[in-house]
Design a protein around this motif. Structure first.
Motif, mmCIF file in Angstrom:
data_model
loop_
_atom_site.group_PDB
_atom_site.id
_atom_site.type_symbol
_atom_site.label_atom_id
_atom_site.label_comp_id
_atom_site.label_asym_id
_atom_site.label_seq_id
_atom_site.Cartn_x
_atom_site.Cartn_y
_atom_site.Cartn_z
ATOM 1 N N MET A 33 0.867 -1.152 -0.067
ATOM 2 C CA MET A 33 0.110 0.008 0.001
ATOM 3 C C MET A 33 0.749 1.244 0.010
ATOM 4 O O MET A 33 2.045 1.277 0.717
ATOM 5 C CB MET A 33 -0.931 -0.059 1.247
ATOM 6 N N SER A 34 0.232 2.200 -0.709
ATOM 7 C CA SER A 34 1.076 3.339 -0.829
ATOM 8 C C SER A 34 0.395 4.773 -0.716
ATOM 9 O O SER A 34 -0.887 4.609 -1.175
ATOM 10 C CB SER A 34 2.139 3.339 -1.927
ATOM 11 N N LEU A 35 0.625 5.680 -0.223
ATOM 12 C CA LEU A 35 -0.078 6.985 -0.511
ATOM 13 C C LEU A 35 0.858 7.954 -1.239
ATOM 14 O O LEU A 35 1.896 8.321 -1.309
ATOM 15 C CB LEU A 35 -0.019 7.661 1.089
ATOM 16 N N VAL A 36 0.031 8.290 -2.285
ATOM 17 C CA VAL A 36 0.487 9.190 -3.299
ATOM 18 C C VAL A 36 -0.263 10.561 -3.387
ATOM 19 O O VAL A 36 -1.307 10.567 -3.635
ATOM 20 C CB VAL A 36 0.368 8.567 -4.787
ATOM 21 N N ILE A 37 0.448 11.674 -3.275
ATOM 22 C CA ILE A 37 0.043 12.966 -3.329
ATOM 23 C C ILE A 37 0.389 13.567 -4.535
ATOM 24 O O ILE A 37 1.680 13.513 -4.901
ATOM 25 C CB ILE A 37 0.695 13.970 -2.255
ATOM 26 N N ASN A 38 -0.486 13.905 -5.430
ATOM 27 C CA ASN A 38 -0.067 14.440 -7.067
ATOM 28 C C ASN A 38 -0.476 15.856 -7.125
ATOM 29 O O ASN A 38 -2.034 16.029 -7.357
ATOM 30 C CB ASN A 38 -0.881 13.272 -7.658
ATOM 31 N N GLN A 39 0.442 16.732 -7.572
ATOM 32 C CA GLN A 39 0.129 17.996 -7.754
ATOM 33 C C GLN A 39 -0.938 18.940 -6.903
ATOM 34 O O GLN A 39 -1.926 19.316 -7.365
ATOM 35 C CB GLN A 39 -0.165 18.072 -9.318
ATOM 36 N N LEU A 40 -0.837 18.653 -5.582
ATOM 37 C CA LEU A 40 -1.770 19.239 -4.733
ATOM 38 C C LEU A 40 -1.813 20.528 -4.538
ATOM 39 O O LEU A 40 -0.699 21.046 -4.441
ATOM 40 C CB LEU A 40 -1.486 18.376 -3.276
ATOM 41 N N SER A 41 -2.967 21.337 -4.856
ATOM 42 C CA SER A 41 -2.891 22.942 -4.746
ATOM 43 C C SER A 41 -3.800 23.181 -3.833
ATOM 44 O O SER A 41 -5.462 22.628 -4.023
ATOM 45 C CB SER A 41 -2.764 23.376 -6.023
ATOM 46 N N LYS A 42 -3.792 24.429 -3.282
ATOM 47 C CA LYS A 42 -4.957 24.724 -2.298
ATOM 48 C C LYS A 42 -4.565 26.365 -2.067
ATOM 49 O O LYS A 42 -3.424 26.764 -1.584
ATOM 50 C CB LYS A 42 -4.969 24.067 -1.108
ATOM 51 N N ARG A 43 -5.607 27.170 -2.352
ATOM 52 C CA ARG A 43 -5.835 28.648 -2.089
ATOM 53 C C ARG A 43 -6.575 28.802 -0.800
ATOM 54 O O ARG A 43 -7.691 28.280 -0.764
ATOM 55 C CB ARG A 43 -6.307 29.526 -3.109
ATOM 56 N N ILE A 44 -6.217 29.798 0.095
ATOM 57 C CA ILE A 44 -6.700 30.220 1.027
ATOM 58 C C ILE A 44 -6.757 31.598 1.292
ATOM 59 O O ILE A 44 -5.500 32.159 1.515
ATOM 60 C CB ILE A 44 -6.327 29.271 2.539
ATOM 61 N N ASP A 45 -7.968 32.211 1.363
ATOM 62 C CA ASP A 45 -7.667 33.548 1.400
ATOM 63 C C ASP A 45 -7.138 34.348 0.174
ATOM 64 O O ASP A 45 -6.285 35.340 0.488
ATOM 65 C CB ASP A 45 -7.303 34.374 2.652
ATOM 66 N N HIS A 46 -7.266 34.019 -0.824
ATOM 67 C CA HIS A 46 -6.708 34.421 -2.149
ATOM 68 C C HIS A 46 -4.980 34.097 -2.107
ATOM 69 O O HIS A 46 -4.511 34.746 -3.061
ATOM 70 C CB HIS A 46 -6.887 35.831 -2.433
ATOM 71 N N HIS A 47 -4.579 33.354 -1.215
ATOM 72 C CA HIS A 47 -2.924 33.048 -1.117
ATOM 73 C C HIS A 47 -2.993 31.643 -1.348
ATOM 74 O O HIS A 47 -3.443 30.720 -0.950
ATOM 75 C CB HIS A 47 -2.535 33.422 0.324
ATOM 76 N N GLN A 48 -1.718 31.480 -2.300
ATOM 77 C CA GLN A 48 -1.404 29.998 -2.935
ATOM 78 C C GLN A 48 -0.912 29.424 -1.561
ATOM 79 O O GLN A 48 0.376 29.418 -1.819
ATOM 80 C CB GLN A 48 -0.942 30.143 -4.072
ATOM 81 N N THR A 49 -1.361 28.636 -0.830
ATOM 82 C CA THR A 49 -0.816 28.005 0.349
ATOM 83 C C THR A 49 -0.165 26.794 -0.185
ATOM 84 O O THR A 49 1.016 26.575 0.463
ATOM 85 C CB THR A 49 -1.728 27.663 1.411
ATOM 86 N N LEU A 50 -0.711 25.885 -0.962
ATOM 87 C CA LEU A 50 -0.032 24.958 -1.353
ATOM 88 C C LEU A 50 -0.078 24.905 -3.162
ATOM 89 O O LEU A 50 -1.124 25.439 -3.720
ATOM 90 C CB LEU A 50 -0.713 23.684 -1.031
ATOM 91 N N ASP A 51 1.193 24.541 -3.583
ATOM 92 C CA ASP A 51 1.303 24.994 -5.054
ATOM 93 C C ASP A 51 1.905 23.746 -5.749
ATOM 94 O O ASP A 51 3.138 23.664 -5.822
ATOM 95 C CB ASP A 51 2.257 26.179 -5.109
ATOM 96 N N GLY A 52 1.085 22.828 -6.207
ATOM 97 C CA GLY A 52 1.424 21.706 -6.765
ATOM 98 C C GLY A 52 2.574 20.726 -6.132
ATOM 99 O O GLY A 52 3.573 20.245 -6.758
ATOM 100 N N ILE A 53 1.984 20.276 -4.827
ATOM 101 C CA ILE A 53 3.008 19.367 -4.148
ATOM 102 C C ILE A 53 2.566 18.001 -4.355
ATOM 103 O O ILE A 53 1.575 17.506 -4.671
ATOM 104 C CB ILE A 53 2.648 19.748 -2.715
ATOM 105 N N SER A 54 3.891 17.205 -4.783
ATOM 106 C CA SER A 54 3.654 15.793 -5.022
ATOM 107 C C SER A 54 4.728 14.960 -4.245
ATOM 108 O O SER A 54 6.053 15.616 -3.926
ATOM 109 C CB SER A 54 4.057 15.692 -6.661
ATOM 110 N N PHE A 55 4.350 13.866 -3.858
ATOM 111 C CA PHE A 55 5.444 13.055 -3.063
ATOM 112 C C PHE A 55 4.519 11.625 -2.856
ATOM 113 O O PHE A 55 3.155 11.657 -2.886
ATOM 114 C CB PHE A 55 5.873 13.564 -1.703
#
Length: 297
Positions: free
Chosen positions: A1-23
Motif C-alpha cells: 500500500m502507498s500514499l501518493v500526493i499528486n500536484q496538490l494545490s490549495k488557495r486560502i484567502d486568495h493566497h496560494q498556500t499549497l502549489d503543486g505538491i507531489s510526493f
C-alpha cells in the motif's frame, strides 16, 4: 500500500498556500514535514485528510483516489490539534465516535495506552492541559489502526519523559512495517532522532525531499575562516551559508565531493574544519531567504 500526493494545490484567502505538491510514502516510514511558520504544513495535512477540498491535484491510497472512494479515508488519520468540537466530550464518547469511523479501531491498545498514562474514560478533553491533549490525540491516532498517521506538532507541550515515551510508541508502531507516520514539527532536534526522511516545504512547494541516511553520506558542514570578511563567490555557488560571524563562515554542501574540495582549496581559507551536520542545518540551508542574511551576520 502507498500514499501518493499528486500536484496538490490549495488557495486560502486568495493566497496560494499549497502549489503543486507531489510526493509518495510507502509503509514503514517516519517522515518529517519541515518548514517555517505559516508555510502551509497544517493546510497540507488538512487537505490530504479531506478537511479542506483540493483546488487541484489528487490524494491516492493504494492507487484509489480518496475523493472518489470515501471509504479509503479510514486509511488516513489526522486529529487536528486546533479542532474544538470534541472539547466538551469525554474520552469514552470520543472512543465511540472513532470506533464508528474506523472499523479496525483497536480498543485493547486504546485502553492499554490510557492506563499507562493514567487517563480515564470519564475525563473530558476541556479539562486537559495542552500537553495532555497532545498525548491523548497520539493515543487516539495510534488506536485507529489507520496505516497513515498525520501528527501536527505532536511533542508540543509535553514534558521530557512523556516525549521520550511517545517517540518510543511511534517508533514501535512503524517498526511493524504496517504503517507510516508523517510529522510536522518545529522541534528539529527530536524530530531528527526518529524520522527517515524530511520534506522541506517553502512557498507552498516541496523544495527538497531528503533521505536522511543518504544525505549524511553525501553532505558536509564546513566551517571556513578567511583573512577578510568577503565570502568567496565559489562558496556561495557550491554551498548554502548557514552562519556568518565576522570572518567565520559555516556552509552546508549537499554534495561534497573531490571537485568541491578542490574548488574550496582555491579560495585559500586560513582555517577549515568539518562540523557535525544536523536537521537544523538542512533547515537553515534550504529555508533561509535573502532577508534573513543580516540575521545570520
Amino acid at each position: 500500500m502507498s500514499l501518493v500526493i499528486n500536484q496538490l494545490s490549495k488557495r486560502i484567502d486568495h493566497h496560494q498556500t499549497l502549489d503543486g505538491i507531489s510526493f509518495e510514502i510507502g509503509l514503514g516510514q517516519i517522515v518529517g514535514v519541515v518548514g517555517r511558520n505559516g508555510v502551509g504544513k497544517t493546510t497540507l495535512f488538512r487537505t490530504i485528510n479531506g478537511q479542506y477540498l483540493t483546488d487541484h491535484g489528487q490524494v491516492l491510497v493504494d492507487g484509489q483516489e480518496v475523493v472518489d472512494q470515501p471509504e479509503m479515508r479510514t486509511q488516513l488519520c489526522f486529529i487536528d490539534p486546533l479542532a474544538n468540537f470534541f472539547k466538551g466530550a469525554t474520552i469514552a464518547q470520543i472512543q465511540w465516535y472513532y470506533q464508528a469511523a474506523y472499523p479496525d479501531f483497536d480498543n485493547a491498545k486504546f485502553a492499554q495506552l490510557l492506563d499507562r498514562y493514567h487517563l480515564t474514560s470519564k475525563q473530558k478533553l476541556r479539562h486537559f492541559s495542552k500537553g495532555m491533549f497532545g498525548l491523548f490525540t497520539i493515543i487516539l491516532s495510534v488506536a485507529t489502526q489507520a496505516p497513515y498517521l498525520f501528527l501536527d506538532e505532536p511533542l508540543d507541550g509535553l514534558d521530557v519523559l512523556i516525549r521520550k515515551n511517545i517517540l518510543g510508541i511511534l517508533i514501535d508502531e512503524v517498526a511493524t512495517g504496517n504503517r507510516s507516520i508523517v510529522i510536522a514539527s518545529h522541534n528539529l532536534a527530536e524530530l531528527e532522532g526518529v524520522i527517515d526522511r524530511a520534506l522541506m516545504l517553502k512557498h507552498g512547494r516541496i523544495v527538497n525531499d531528503y533521505q536522511l541516511e543518504a544525505m549524511r553520506r553525501s553532505a558536509r558542514k564546513v566551517q571556513l575562516v578567511y583573512r577578510d570578511k568577503q565570502i568567496p563567490a565559489v562558496v556561495k555557488q557550491l554551498g548554502h551559508i548557514v552562519h556568518v560571524s565576522g570572518r567565520v563562515i559555516v556552509v552546508v554542501f549537499e554534495d561534497y565531493n573531490a571537485e568541491v574540495q578542490a574548488q574550496l582549496a582555491t579560495t585559500n581559507p586560513v582555517f577549515q574544519e568539518d562540523l557535525p551536520l544536523s536537521l537544523a542545518d538542512l533547515f537553515m540551508a534550504n529555508l533561509t531567504d535573502e532577508a534573513d542574511f543580516e540575521l545570520l551576520s
